[in-house]
Design a protein around this motif. Structure first.
Motif: not given
Length: 954
Positions: A805-825
């Motif tokens: 579960w940790r690894n799956r969540s980490s993969e989603r996190l990496f995608d989020y940082v690359r493409y979707y993260a907003r500055p306040h995050q």
């Protein structure tokens, strides 16, 4: 200032969405452009440009259906006629076109991890099949039906579904995005994870493409309809990147030129009148009666004088750095032509011009800037879309209602330029000089700030000395001292003074200062008659005075409702009403202290004037207000703002800020162990919001300082444990509870069942694709990834964590940082990535450095950090940014030091803030940076954490 141009040929624009995951602020900064940059890069990655050109040629020849007299082309509504639509089946049912399209799409698909394709309907089925065939088994496919079959298998999705494999939705084009969104919805209802979308043709940025991005789906494309398709089609209008300037080619110039040495307003009026009479524009003069500098552009406004807030027209032009510079004299007559053309259809245009006044905003050179590198009192902003350069707009400095730098940026970006949340843009700053036609009334604001008399210490300090001496004499029942001759500029229309003893308000009085030397003794004599002061005359203590200088009176109008007028700044202007013999005025800091909205302010003014419901129509007026403070312990007059109603003191390096922060947090602890959300210092009141979340977050901060080991915090830990077993907690609250409890050596042992329950709840809330539930409270989205951080630290504390579960969540996190993260995050993401880098096999150094680069763009010259939304606290964002940069080992010490000094400047010191009713209670709190007067407890907890981190590193 809004200039919108070309309409894309799209069937229908998709509605703006704000669903989770949230859309990031994408701008001119490097990493933040990643979504659109990736698309542009992928579109040029094809090694065989000949194939790409051939595919484009085939799309134009075979993949487009044009409307004819015998074959109408209708939009999705069945009524609107379109010039043409995509007809990909005309291309995909032929060998060459389908082969080229499949190869091109495979290049785009290579940027995704998923190996499962999907499409809806029939148009893209040949394309998907060709991609599967050309990939030699790398991809499989799913065909989603618009409606479930009513016979046979009754399938909605056909194909061999692989539940754990990410899906990429493909289509020939993205117009409104309706088909793709429908396909995604059906796939997600079936439990699949949609990684993103790919298409051959995008119908402009502001289409379904933007809507998909805003819903959290990455989209790649090969061609853009506006730049690649339309220019190659017959009878399509050419693409105009600056439609307003392009329209200037329609000017018919007169042979006659205007005389030299006219005023700019004479030039504008003569140009407009001549155009209405002849249809031609007079040539510009060579020189005006005054120097005019408008290298960045100029704007003309026309306002009626019977109601100056009614704008009859506004036109102007920007001069962007990459464009040829237009001379100011030429730009002025061009803008006059634009304004005349705007009003040309009005039969009363000449009378309207005669009864109105002109204003001229002259903009200095446009300088490309970052978010933090502008002063909202000095600079206006210009915004231009990178995806659709015909979309441009801006915001002037010091406009009524614009109270922070974040508000100015938000107003320019979304309200005036109408950008989409992900839309990349360029940001420029400039200064503004405003010229008003002689004798005209005009709204305040809109020009760069220049120091005025009421902001100059050498004028205010003699008044402060006199008032302080008079107040001390009144308080001690002594004769008033003789005063030296005093100077108050004639533009000062009201002078108010408030007197405090040990932070308790004794009196407030005001006067019209016709004769300063006589006005000040009378003012203090009047104030001393207040029963509150009379009851404490002679008592020892610190006398603190606030001096209010009111000027620039502006008549708002006649109405029952104050909200009918927009030309005022709530909490910055003094507001008055008058009706027959009644008069009432309320100072701006009272509005901030009481947290009144405009309706509450209106009610209080009516009450103060003695007017009862039903309210009559009254005359409303606003005043510019400047506020100064001085006291018997610090007689130097210090300017205040309503953002911070106590003075910003010089940084005392010998002062123990860490101890002050800790004691402030301790004072916010309730009897049951919960910690108050905030303290309203001016009202001596506490606020209690989301107590479990707030308490857990604060204890997590304290756990990084070792201060949490003190016995007084035991009841707060007990409070959390009780909440875990008696309340239904969202994942964010559960995560902070897990972080707080797992970091305490004693409670970690005592609370093992509670910790195990939290871990189980968090892991159970994660779906099979590694996604966490949407936050129940909107502001929780700034804590994106806190659940993963909690599991990482829990494992370090000895708790069992399922690595799958940790690894799956980490993969989603990496995608989020690359493409979707907003500055306040960014701060929370930095902390989570740093923990992953330290305690897992993942190498996150590249993403950490990328976030560093983007985050520092938001630091302002004063050291504070500009939040992307006007309602976010600058102090909170600054403290979070500093914490994240320290934890992730950011190396630029100047960035860190400036942030420390900004936080020190926001800190309440009891020795300086003597006008507060309870300065000892407020000491160690930090003002939010908003017009709310709040000292949020988490501010001090985060500041304490940064102090402890620096001491640990030392």
């Amino acid at each position: 200032m809004n200039q919108l141009g070309l309409d894309a040929s799209v069937e229908a624009n998709a509605a703006h969405h704000a669903d989770y995951p949230p859309a990031p602020l994408v701008s001119c900064c490097d990493c933040s452009r990643v979504v659109d940059t990736l698309n542009r890069r992928l579109s040029t990655m094809d090694n065989n440009q000949t194939d790409k050109a051939q595919l484009l040629k085939l799309i134009i020849e075979q993949g487009i259906l044009h409307e004819t007299e015998h074959r109408p082309v209708l939009a999705r509504d069945g009524k609107t006629h379109l010039r043409w639509v995509m007809n990909f089946l005309g291309l995909s049912l032929h060998y060459e076109g389908l082969q080229l399209a499949a190869q091109a799409l495979l290049t785009l698909l290579s940027s995704f991890k998923g190996r499962q394709l999907a499409t809806i309907g029939t148009a893209a089925v040949p394309l998907m099949s060709a991609c599967i065939l050309a990939s030699k088994g790398h991809y499989t496919g799913l065909m989603v039906r618009p409606q479930r079959k009513t016979y046979g298998t009754a399938n909605l999705i056909d194909g061999q579904i692989r539940p754990h494999e990410p899906v990429i939705v493909i289509d020939d084009s993205i117009g409104s995005g309706t088909n793709m969104l429908d396909c995604i919805e059906k796939l997600e209802q079936a439990g699949l994870y949609v990684e993103g979308c790919a298409c051959l043709v995008r119908f402009g940025y502001d289409s379904g493409y933007a809507s998909l991005l805003e819903r959290g789906y990455r989209v790649v494309y090969l061609f853009d309809q506006l730049t690649d398709i339309s220019p190659r089609l017959p009878h399509e209008p050419p693409l105009k990147t600056y439609p307003i300037k392009a329209s200037l080619t329609a000017i018919q110039w007169d042979e006659q030129a205007l005389a030299d040495y006219l005023s700019p307003f004479q030039v504008i009026r003569r140009c407009m009148q001549h155009y209405w009479q002849t249809g031609r524009l007079l040539r510009p003069p060579r020189v005006f009666n005054q120097p005019l500098e408008a290298s960045g552009g100029l704007w003309i406004s026309l306002r009626t004088q019977d109601l100056v807030y009614t704008q009859q027209g506004r036109q102007g032009l920007w001069n962007f750095p990459d464009e040829p510079l237009t001379a100011t004299n030429l730009a002025l007559v061009q803008c006059a032509w634009l304004l005349a053309r705007q009003l040309a259809a009005d039969p009363l245009r000449e009378a309207r011009l005669d009864q109105s006044a002109l204003g001229l905003s002259l903009c200095s050179e446009l300088v490309e800037t970052t978010y933090g590198d502008f002063d909202f009192n000095q600079h206006g902003l210009a915004v231009r879309s990178l995806a659709a350069p015909w979309k441009m707009g801006g915001a002037l400095p010091k406009m009524p209602g614009i109270q922070t730098a974040a508000h100015l940026l938000h107003h320019a970006r979304f309200h005036n330029t109408q950008l989409r949340p992900y839309e990349p843009f360029l940001l420029y700053r400039y200064t503004v000089k405003k010229l008003i036609e002689p004798g005209a009334e005009w709204p305040v604001g809109g020009s760069s700030a220049l120091p005025q008399w009421d902001e100059k210490n050498y004028i205010v300090q003699p008044l402060a000395n006199a008032l302080l001496a008079l107040a001390q004499a009144q308080h001690q029942r002594m004769l008033p001292p003789p005063l030296k001759p005093l100077f108050i500029p004639a533009s000062c229309q009201w002078l108010f003074v408030s007197v405090y003893l040990n932070g308790q308000l004794l009196a407030c009085a005001g006067t019209i200062p016709h004769h300063p030397s006589a006005a000040l003794p009378t003012l203090l004599q009047t104030a001393s008659q207040d029963p509150r002061w009379q009851a404490k005359l002679g008592q020892p203590g610190i006398l603190t005075l606030k001096l209010y200088l009111l000027s620039e009176a502006s008549y708002l109008g006649l109405s029952e409702q104050l909200s009918a007028f927009g030309n005022m700044s709530l909490g910055q202007d003094a507001i008055a009403l008058s009706h027959q013999e009644q008069f009432a005025l309320i100072l701006p800091d009272v509005v901030v202290q009481q947290a009144w909205n405009i309706e509450q302010l209106q009610q209080q003014l009516y009450k103060k004037a003695g007017l009862a419901w039903p309210y009559p129509q009254v005359h409303w007026q606003r005043y510019r207000c400047r506020l100064w403070q001085f006291s018997t312990v610090n007689p130097t007059a210090v300017p205040l703002t309503t953002e911070r109603l106590t003075p910003t003191t010089a940084i005392d390096t010998t002062y123990s800020y860490r101890r002050a922060y800790l004691h402030f947090v301790e004072r916010q602890q309730q009897n049951n162990g919960a910690i108050y959300y905030a303290y309203q210092a001016a009202l001596d009141q506490v606020q209690n919001q989301q107590p479990v979340f707030n308490t857990a977050w604060i204890l997590w901060c304290l756990s990084q300082t070792q201060d949490h080991l003190a016995p007084p915090w035991d009841k707060s830990y007990t409070y959390l444990i009780d909440a875990i077993h008696t309340q239904t907690l969202d994942t964010h609250s559960s995560a902070y509870c897990l972080l707080a409890l797992s970091q305490h050596p004693e409670w970690r042992q005592q609370a093992k069942p509670s910790l195990a329950k939290l871990v189980q709840q968090l892991q159970a809330s994660l779906n099979q694709h590694g996604q966490w539930p949407k936050p129940a409270i909107t502001h929780y989205d700034s804590h994106y990834s806190i659940e993963l951080l909690a599991l990482i630290h829990a494992e370090q504390a000895g708790l069992y964590i399922d690595h799958l579960w940790r690894n799956r969540s980490s993969e989603r996190l990496f995608d989020y940082v690359r493409y979707y993260a907003r500055p306040h995050q960014y701060p929370q993401l930095l902390e989570t990535l740093t923990a992953l880098h330290q305690f897992s096999p993942y190498d996150c150094s590249g993403l950490i450095q990328s976030l560093h680069k983007d985050l520092v763009q938001w630091q302002q010259p004063d050291g504070g950090w500009l939040p992307e939304h006007p309602h976010l606290s600058p102090t909170l964002f600054s403290a979070q940014a500093l914490t994240a940069l320290l934890i992730s080992c950011y190396q630029d010490q100047s960035v860190l030091e400036r942030t420390f000094y900004y936080l020190y400047g926001q800190t309440v010191l009891s020795s300086a803030d003597t006008a507060l009713p309870n300065p000892l209670m407020a000491e160690g709190g930090l003002y939010s940076g908003l017009l709310d007067g709040q000292l949020m407890t988490i501010h001090s907890a985060l500041a304490l954490r940064t102090q402890a981190w620096v001491e640990l590193e030392a």
